[in-house]
Design an enzyme around this catalytic site. Structure first.
Site, PDB file in Angstrom:
ATOM      1  N   GLU A 160       0.789  -1.186  -0.195  1.00 29.26           N
ATOM      2  CA  GLU A 160      -0.076   0.137  -0.028  1.00 29.26           C
ATOM      3  C   GLU A 160       0.960   1.227  -0.088  1.00 29.26           C
ATOM      4  O   GLU A 160       0.585   2.190  -0.439  1.00 29.26           O
ATOM      5  CB  GLU A 160      -0.897   0.060   1.235  1.00 29.26           C
ATOM      6  CG  GLU A 160      -1.923  -1.110   1.213  1.00 29.26           C
ATOM      7  CD  GLU A 160      -2.709  -1.507   0.033  1.00 29.26           C
ATOM      8  OE1 GLU A 160      -2.854  -0.323  -0.760  1.00 29.26           O
ATOM      9  OE2 GLU A 160      -3.139  -2.551  -0.295  1.00 29.26           O
ATOM     10  N   HIS A 205       1.768   1.909  -3.610  1.00 24.97           N
ATOM     11  CA  HIS A 205       0.916   2.395  -4.203  1.00 24.97           C
ATOM     12  C   HIS A 205       1.086   4.004  -3.990  1.00 24.97           C
ATOM     13  O   HIS A 205       0.891   4.525  -5.272  1.00 24.97           O
ATOM     14  CB  HIS A 205      -0.671   2.154  -3.740  1.00 24.97           C
ATOM     15  CG  HIS A 205      -1.147   0.857  -4.559  1.00 24.97           C
ATOM     16  ND1 HIS A 205      -1.150   0.762  -5.865  1.00 24.97           N
ATOM     17  CD2 HIS A 205      -1.656  -0.112  -3.970  1.00 24.97           C
ATOM     18  CE1 HIS A 205      -1.598  -0.362  -6.210  1.00 24.97           C
ATOM     19  NE2 HIS A 205      -1.900  -1.125  -5.021  1.00 24.97           N
ATOM     20  N   GLU A 215      -0.703  -2.708  -9.922  1.00 26.04           N
ATOM     21  CA  GLU A 215      -0.546  -3.709  -9.024  1.00 26.04           C
ATOM     22  C   GLU A 215       0.857  -4.597  -9.145  1.00 26.04           C
ATOM     23  O   GLU A 215       1.406  -4.761  -7.887  1.00 26.04           O
ATOM     24  CB  GLU A 215      -1.810  -4.897  -9.084  1.00 26.04           C
ATOM     25  CG  GLU A 215      -3.114  -4.297  -8.397  1.00 26.04           C
ATOM     26  CD  GLU A 215      -3.209  -3.849  -7.177  1.00 26.04           C
ATOM     27  OE1 GLU A 215      -2.549  -4.549  -6.266  1.00 26.04           O
ATOM     28  OE2 GLU A 215      -3.390  -2.831  -6.973  1.00 26.04           O
TER      29      GLU A 215
END
Length: 297
Positions: A146, A149, A229
């Protein structure tokens, strides 16, 4: 569910209001009917296409907190919360971003997401199911995914991609609708264009085409999301370790995580439904194999 619905309503009201003001101020209010030419039509489509995406991005953090019921850790109350905050702090420093808020949301399914318009003022949230069903190494890898990201700017990137896609869906649906309506009504001269583009047939056809093109365009957005991803997995491997990242994905695979995050968060979760071309996430087995074959780690 009620909070999420109300936030959706408020967001859409804000989007409509902003679009109306921008089109009015720029004189593009009637451009979508084609009366001002193709360039103004494209500009008007861009206003509509980007406004919703940008407003959703700007509101994403607050919407996530209220819509998902995220408890943001202000002062850690137990050892797990202390560890979560310190792990995210360490990873954020390694990734070169500001310290994100760290939160927990109530869900039996193991999942996590990141959101926020600014990589230096973002949010990383994990589910209670993830904390209960994964070991510390696996959770560390999920947090790294995360944080990656955020560091990769995925929120802004996918917002811009969605805006471009939305723009051309609106623009092309109007162009093709004009051609089809002309053919259906047997019009062959340019003088009939204004009448065609103000007819009920034109609006019905353009509405149908917008749905069809939007459906097809969602595959483009999903493809970009899947590529992000893979990059986030690589980032998680750098921040937490390759074996830990693979272990986290295997844990998700074994537990069959299937929670649906809201649409504006789905692309930034650790897991998602695997519906081929329309999925925001690649299949877990593909992600695991990609990490195993990556010689950089």
């Amino acid at each position: 569910m009620f909070k999420r619905m109300m936030l959706w309503v408020v967001t859409n009201i804000a989007v409509i209001a902003v679009i109306t003001v921008i089109l009015s101020v720029t004189g593009l209010s009637g451009a979508l009917n084609g009366g001002q030419g193709l360039l103004p039509m494209l500009l008007a489509a861009a206003v509509i296409g980007f406004t919703g995406s940008i407003i959703s991005l700007l509101m994403s953090k607050k919407m996530a907190i209220h819509g998902m019921g995220v408890h943001v850790i202000q002062q850690p109350e137990n050892q797990m919360e202390v560890w979560l905050v310190e792990t995210v702090r360490r990873q954020a420093e390694a990734a070169g971003i500001g310290m994100p808020d760290v939160g927990i949301f109530d869900s039996a399914d193991p999942n996590a997401f990141a959101t926020g318009a600014n990589k230096n003022a973002s949010l990383v949230a994990v589910s209670t199911g993830l904390l209960h069903n994964m070991n510390q190494d696996e959770i560390e890898a999920v947090l790294g995914h995360e944080v990656a990201h955020i560091a990769n700017g995925d929120m802004v990137t996918l917002t811009l991609i969605q805006g471009v896609v939305n723009t051309f869906v609106i623009f092309l649906s109007r162009i093709v609708a004009g051609i089809i309506t002309n053919a259906l009504q047997g019009n062959s001269d340019d003088d009939s264009d204004a009448a065609v583009e103000n007819s009920g047939t034109f609006f019905i056809v353009s509405f149908i085409l917008q749905i069809v093109f939007g459906f097809l365009a969602s595959m483009i957005v999903a493809w970009f999301s899947r590529q992000r991803e893979f990059r986030a997995d690589e980032g998680g491997a750098r921040l937490a370790g390759k074996s830990k990242m693979i272990g986290a994905l295997q844990a998700l695979q074994n537990q069959h995580a299937n929670e649906d995050l809201p649409g504006n968060l789905a692309a930034f979760g650790i897991s998602g439904k695997f519906s081929s071309l329309f999925s925001s996430h690649p299949p877990l087995e593909v992600r695991i194999e990609a990490l195993r074959n990556n010689q950089q780690f």
